[in-house]
Write a protein that holds these residues in place. Structure first.
Motif: not given
Ligand code: PFF
Length: 477
Positions: A20-21, A23-26, A107, A228-229, A231, A234, A236, A325-326
């Motif tokens: 989950s962590a 993702g696009l955020g990284n 997303y 955000f990174t 998660s 929210m 998840a 995870s969303l």
């Molecule tokens: N953590 C994910 C990322 O870094 O891309 C984005 C994300 C996924 C945010 C799931 C929130 C979430 F519940």
């Protein structure tokens, strides 16, 4: 509780949470934010926030899931009853579900772009292309609602398939294949970057600390990114926590997730900037870093098409492991509350998020201006949805911290945490004060009119306000 079982192994939660962590955020947001905010100083603040705010709130959120063993909405309802707190705290669950739904909607559209680039790379369409051609290609993609909808549909349908198969056959099995593959690909791209790019310049850029680079805006961006990174905020992590083994340590797991997530962001940053510097390109291209600058770097390098294709597969995989995870928190709620089957619940969530995603699709073309969103909020529908999630996420995190730190019966919390009193007290201090203070700043930043001294003043007021409120909401122990 029906439908709520536990992950197969003690360590599976770690796998799921890392999925989950990461993702696009990284791979997309972290590198471009670092690029825009001058590198090392940004990373320092980011790491500090992960440590002082991210990890404690991560622990709190996982704990809420694990003690209730239900989906975030039903779980919060359960906890407000068993801990005799105000029903108002249930809003944490609803806020999380709303945020998950909204984030999923855009997303998936952005992950769809990665699908487009995987295709372009693997077919060799961009080999030798120049900057103008590649920029024009990205602009053309954004101008095509049909193409974007196609990719968005494919991406969200695949994510739905995985969640629809259930937490064991779908999510667990999917992650067991995807996550090791993603790590392997990342290493391949890093090695490629070291050979063909300029890793020295990349390391210099990422890790050189320059105090002058520390703008307030950079601070706030770093804090927002740390949320955000991981998660957080929210549901998840709460939803996944509901399936976590009672034997696993909350603290150790949170630290491990934060460590792996940060390490991956750094390795991705190192790989990406090696290529960018190697090709003599600009680092501060913002969101276009991944979709314009990188393709340009690959276009000119040996085996660039192949490695570029593999790189975008990495982006896609990381995005899928996050998007599932969303879906999970809302799907699990529908199963519990309305006795739906999992495929039914997933279908409802995903079809609704898909439809919502169309708003993001058209925000880049036919509805790029002159809509009701522009009239009312001075931004496109996509920007408005993003703004909403930027508010919901820290707000959710803030409330989770306050609920865990103030409203829950603390003797129970200590039992669930299962650590010594010193760490318990440190953790509680962090979720009671440090987290809420930091989050209030991130939160206030999303209100564009608020500037200068107003921010700290309002931040302080907000902290005092929520503190007073949390005391009132805590009816009895
Ligand atoms: N953590 C994910 C990322 O870094 O891309 C984005 C994300 C996924 C945010 C799931 C929130 C979430 F519940």
């Amino acid at each position: 509780m029906s439908g709520h079982n536990v992950w197969t192994h003690k360590g599976t939660f770690l796998l799921a949470a890392v999925g989950s962590a990461v993702g696009l955020g990284n791979l997309w947001r972290f590198p471009y934010l670092t690029g825009e905010n001058g590198g090392g100083a940004f990373i320092l603040i980011y790491a500090l926030t992960i440590f002082a705010v991210g990890i404690p709130i991560f622990i709190a959120e996982t704990m809420l899931g694990r003690t209730s063993r239900q989906s975030p909405i039903m779980g919060m309802r359960h906890l407000t009853k068993t801990h005799k707190t105000s029903r108002a705290w249930e809003s944490i669950g609803w806020l999380g579900a709303a945020a998950a739904f909204l984030i999923l909607s855009f997303y998936s559209v952005i992950a769809g772009w990665a699908l487009h680039y995987t295709w372009l790379m693997l077919t060799g369409s961009l080999v030798g292309a120049d900057a103008t051609t590649i920029s024009a290609g990205f602009v053309a993609l954004l101008a095509s609602p049909g193409l974007m909808t196609l990719y968005h549909t494919l991406f969200i349908a695949f994510s739905a398939l995985i969640v629809g198969l259930g937490i064991h056959k779908g999510i667990e099995s999917g992650l067991r294949i995807m996550m090791p593959a993603l790590f392997a690909i990342l290493i391949v791209v890093l090695i490629y970057g070291v050979i063909n790019g300029d890793v020295g310049a990349a390391a210099n850029f990422l890790f050189t600390f320059n105090i002058a680079d520390l703008s307030l805006e950079g601070w706030l961006q770093a804090m927002g990114q740390s949320f955000f990174t991981l998660s957080l905020g929210m549901g998840a992590i709460m939803a996944y926590g509901a399936y976590m083994s009672s034997e696993a340590s909350l603290t150790r797991t949170a630290i491990a997730v934060a460590f792996v997530d940060t390490a991956i962001a750094m390795v991705a940053g190192l790989a990406i900037f090696s290529l960018v510097f190697g090709a003599g390109l600009e680092t501060d291209q913002g969101p276009g870093l991944m979709f314009v600058t990188l393709p340009l770097a690959f276009a000119d390098m040996p085996f660039g098409a192949l490695v570029g294709g593999v790189f975008f597969i990495l982006v896609l995989g990381a995005a899928i492991s996050s998007s599932i995870s969303l879906i999970e928190p809302v799907a699990a709620f529908l199963v519990e509350r309305f006795d739906m089957t999992r495929p039914q619940a997933v279908t409802i969530m995903v079809v609704a998020a898909w439809a919502m995603g169309l708003l993001t699709v058209v925000s880049f073309n036919v509805w790029a201006e002159g809509t009701i969103f522009h009239a009312l909020f001075e931004r496109s529908a996509f920007e408005f949805i993003e703004l909403l999630t930027n508010i919901f996420m820290p707000l959710g995190g803030l409330m989770i911290a306050l609920f865990a730190g103030w409203a829950l019966t603390q003797s129970e919390v200590m039992k669930e945490l299962g650590t010594n009193i010193t760490w318990f007290k440190t953790w509680r201090l962090l979720v009671r004060f440090v987290g809420p203070a930091a989050v209030s700043f991130v939160f206030l930043r999303t209100i564009p009119q608020v500037e200068g001294y107003v921010v700290p003043t309002l931040g302080a007021l907000l902290i005092v306000g929520v503190f007073a409120l949390s005391q009132r909401l805590r009816k009895s122990a």
